[in-house]
Scaffold this motif. Structure first.
Motif, PDB file in Angstrom:
ATOM      1  N   SER A 145       0.827  -1.203   0.000  1.00  0.00           N
ATOM      2  CA  SER A 145       0.000   0.000   0.000  1.00  0.00           C
ATOM      3  C   SER A 145       0.865   1.258   0.000  1.00  0.00           C
ATOM      4  O   SER A 145       2.077   1.198   0.238  1.00  0.00           O
ATOM      5  N   ASN A 162       1.271   3.243   2.204  1.00  0.00           N
ATOM      6  CA  ASN A 162       1.898   3.391   3.518  1.00  0.00           C
ATOM      7  C   ASN A 162       3.020   2.381   3.744  1.00  0.00           C
ATOM      8  O   ASN A 162       3.502   2.223   4.869  1.00  0.00           O
ATOM      9  N   TYR A 217      -5.379   0.938  -2.994  1.00  0.00           N
ATOM     10  CA  TYR A 217      -5.770   2.027  -2.111  1.00  0.00           C
ATOM     11  C   TYR A 217      -5.538   3.396  -2.751  1.00  0.00           C
ATOM     12  O   TYR A 217      -4.780   3.537  -3.709  1.00  0.00           O
ATOM     13  N   ARG A 238      -1.410   8.811  -2.193  1.00  0.00           N
ATOM     14  CA  ARG A 238      -1.205  10.071  -1.474  1.00  0.00           C
ATOM     15  C   ARG A 238      -1.226  11.230  -2.467  1.00  0.00           C
ATOM     16  O   ARG A 238      -0.594  11.173  -3.524  1.00  0.00           O
ATOM     17  N   GLN A 292       2.595   9.041   5.783  1.00  0.00           N
ATOM     18  CA  GLN A 292       1.525   8.052   5.791  1.00  0.00           C
ATOM     19  C   GLN A 292       0.159   8.721   5.820  1.00  0.00           C
ATOM     20  O   GLN A 292      -0.024   9.779   6.421  1.00  0.00           O
ATOM     21  N   VAL A 293      -0.781   8.095   5.129  1.00  0.00           N
ATOM     22  CA  VAL A 293      -2.136   8.631   5.000  1.00  0.00           C
ATOM     23  C   VAL A 293      -3.141   7.571   5.427  1.00  0.00           C
ATOM     24  O   VAL A 293      -2.801   6.396   5.608  1.00  0.00           O
ATOM     25  N   GLU A 294      -4.377   7.978   5.583  1.00  0.00           N
ATOM     26  CA  GLU A 294      -5.439   7.026   5.911  1.00  0.00           C
ATOM     27  C   GLU A 294      -5.659   6.088   4.729  1.00  0.00           C
ATOM     28  O   GLU A 294      -5.820   6.535   3.594  1.00  0.00           O
ATOM     29  N   GLU A 295      -5.624   4.790   5.006  1.00  0.00           N
ATOM     30  CA  GLU A 295      -5.785   3.810   3.927  1.00  0.00           C
ATOM     31  C   GLU A 295      -7.261   3.703   3.531  1.00  0.00           C
ATOM     32  O   GLU A 295      -8.106   3.356   4.355  1.00  0.00           O
ATOM     33  N   LYS A 296      -7.514   4.005   2.278  1.00  0.00           N
ATOM     34  CA  LYS A 296      -8.876   3.961   1.757  1.00  0.00           C
ATOM     35  C   LYS A 296      -8.888   3.130   0.480  1.00  0.00           C
ATOM     36  O   LYS A 296      -8.307   3.521  -0.527  1.00  0.00           O
TER      37      LYS A 296
END
Length: 590
Positions: free
Chosen positions: A369, A371, A417, A420, A451-455
């Motif tokens: 991902s 991240n 996902y 970013r 790192q970002v919110e995994e969507k």
């Protein structure tokens, strides 16, 4: 001696000429030559041999083997290269394997000739229908690990190719032989003129003959209208279909080494490979981010990013491999899909004492991902004989190169996902040389602010190597993918036509599923194919070289096509109905 006398005779010369016509015309019609005009005349060699030997079953079988071997030599000559390089066999073993596989994997030729001849004698009419029936039966009932399917050649015509949504390549094979036999029947100008003259005179006297002629011509016109009409309708329908989204995808073709039997230093070559991958990705993505980066099969050979007791004991887990994959995803905020070696033990053996023989190894592909987290993986199910497994245990002793892989058991889509959307916030980006002193967790900690919110925003259908050419296998995957990703390593076949043939056989899945295909290869040819089976910008990466290629992949609205729902139902119905009709004719005329 008997064979030599036959080959030097007039009959032998005509026979070899027929084998050559079918083999060479098929080859010229197919990729990369792409001269589809020849496809309509390719079956002529089969028709001539059948007519000259009608009812002589032993001769027809021998001629079938002749077609099989010459067809293999012309079209699939690269299999010998695969046997010696991929399989590691010496030439004196590779030659009999090549000839044996030529006969076994092209057994459709003797089956076609015998069935066609039998029905020609017993039915005595409907010859175009007979050849269509015979070629479908021969293709469905004989083994074809490397399926050519004459229908794939027909699919070089983009209008006719659209029929694969209903019939797959098999239906196009039946269509080809139906039309080709009409052309074969009128191949001689003098005969054609005599037929026209005879037709006009008899038409006035013999109404039965006139009815038969109209029926035959009407059948030809009807079949042409159905295939071209339906193809034109589907082409326009899907050409105007608006995508619901687009994904930026980058293919990295690293030209990784296959093995080191030539004396090269493995450690040095692998370090150079990792440096090359790192630089290629950074050069492409530094100022132009993407949603997904795809590395090919064996893009990084011999190792895994799966950290477990088994992979550490086998010494295939390499922390630097995992660190670099994490660096790429975190540095550029993209999903990364890559191939690796993986291993585990059977569920029933866990918790008990195990031996080396209990360990199963897999040809696996994994998504990491944005991240830097290792997510879902797919283990190859359809393994390649003489490369990834041997049909018999004792054969492994003949080739030290052949792997002992286990087939995967799951047919799941791979989720991906949201990438970013903001630039990197770290003061210094990491590269391959940094992995010598940083663990994967240290890499993730270095990029913690990135790192970002995994969507999850979608999923794709994963295929490894030759799995993409097996239509019946691909439709077993459930769910609605955004697109198809095929990773492969065609470097085993050298600078040959194999890579183009492999892709052309696989691109039919784009039409059957109405999904784009992302084809990522280790050394060429990588390409993007849309849901109409068209190669985007006709842009292929060169063979045996490093390259990158990127496109916007359209996500076509989810729709279960006829082929996905029902598979080869239309071909089975055709064979069943026509077979029943022929059965009564055979019984009546026996």
């Amino acid at each position: 001696m008997k064979l030599a006398r036959f080959l030097l005779s007039r009959e032998g010369f005509i026979s070899v000429l027929c084998y050559t016509v079918t083999a060479v015309f098929s080859f010229l019609s197919f990729s990369p030559a792409n001269l589809p005009f020849f496809v309509w005349f390719a079956p002529f060699g089969l028709f001539v041999i059948e007519k000259r030997n009608r009812g002589e079953w032993k001769k027809l079988i021998y001629h079938g083997f002749g077609f099989a071997i010459l067809f293999y030599l012309v079209s699939f000559h690269w299999i010998y290269h695969m046997t010696t390089v991929f399989g590691g066999f010496e030439w004196y073993l590779a030659v009999p394997i090549f000839l044996g596989s030529a006969i076994l994997l092209n057994f459709k030729f003797p089956v076609f000739l015998v069935l066609f001849s039998f029905l020609a004698i017993k039915v005595r009419r409907f010859f175009p229908l007979i050849v269509s029936f015979a070629v479908l039966v021969s293709e469905f009932l004989t083994p074809q690990v490397f399926p050519w399917y004459f229908g794939n050649i027909v699919a070089e015509n983009h209008i006719l190719a659209q029929n694969a949504e209903y019939t797959s390549a098999y239906g196009l094979s039946g269509f080809l032989f139906f039309v080709s036999y009409f052309l074969f029947y009128i191949r001689k100008p003098k005969r054609t003129m005599r037929l026209i003259s005879k037709f006009s005179s008899i038409m006035k006297k013999n109404k039965i003959f006139a009815k038969q002629m109209f029926t035959g011509l009407g059948a030809l016109v009807f079949v042409l209208l159905v295939f071209f009409g339906n193809g034109f309708y589907l082409y326009n329908k899907w050409n105007h279909m608006k995508p619901i989204a687009e994904r930026d995808v980058l293919i990295v073709q690293p030209n990784a080494p296959l093995e080191f039997r030539d004396g090269r230093n493995p450690a040095e070559e692998i370090r150079n490979l990792m440096t090359r991958i790192d630089r290629m990705v950074e050069q492409e993505l530094k100022n132009k981010p993407v949603d997904l980066v795809v590395l090919p099969e064996s893009g990084v050979p011999f190792f895994t990013t799966h950290d477990s007791e088994i992979t550490r004991a086998m010494r295939i887990y390499w922390h630097q491999f995992e660190s670099l994959m994490a660096i790429i995803t975190l540095r550029h905020g993209a999903n990364l899909y890559f191939n690796e070696l993986d291993a585990d033990i059977p569920e029933e053996k866990r918790g008990s004492r195990i031996s080396r023989n209990d360990i199963r190894t897999y040809n696996s592909s994994v998504l990491m991902s944005p991240n830097g987290e290792r997510k879902n993986s797919y283990q190859k199910v359809f393994l390649l004989i003489f490369g990834e497994y041997m049909p018999f245990e004792w054969m492994y002793a003949l080739s030290g190169q052949t792997g002992q892989f286990a087939p995967g058991s799951k047919l799941d889509l791979i989720p991906y996902y949201e990438a970013r959307k903001t630039p990197s916030t770290v003061a210094k980006d990491l590269h391959w040389e940094d992995t010598f002193g940083l663990s994967p967790n240290s890499v993730r900690e270095h990029y913690r602010t990135n790192q970002v919110e995994e969507k999850q925003i979608g999923s794709f259908l994963p295929l490894i190597c030759y799995e993409v050419i097996i239509s019946e296998f691909v439709r077993k995957f459930e769910g609605d993918p955004d697109f198809i990703v095929n990773v492969t390593n065609d470097k085993w076949y050298g600078n040959s036509v194999e890579s183009y043939q492999h892709h052309t056989l696989g691109r039919m899945r784009a039409i059957e599923f109405r999904k784009w295909i992302v084809r990522s290869t280790n050394s060429g040819t990588s390409v993007f194919t849309d849901h109409l089976g068209r190669n985007i910008d006709n842009e292929f990466t060169p063979i045996e070289s490093t390259a990158t290629i990127r496109k916007k992949v359209a996500v076509i609205p989810g729709e279960m096509t006829f082929y996905r729902l029902y598979g080869n139902l239309l071909s089975y119905l055709f064979m069943g109905i026509v077979g029943i009709v022929f059965f009564f004719y055979v019984k009546r005329n026996s």
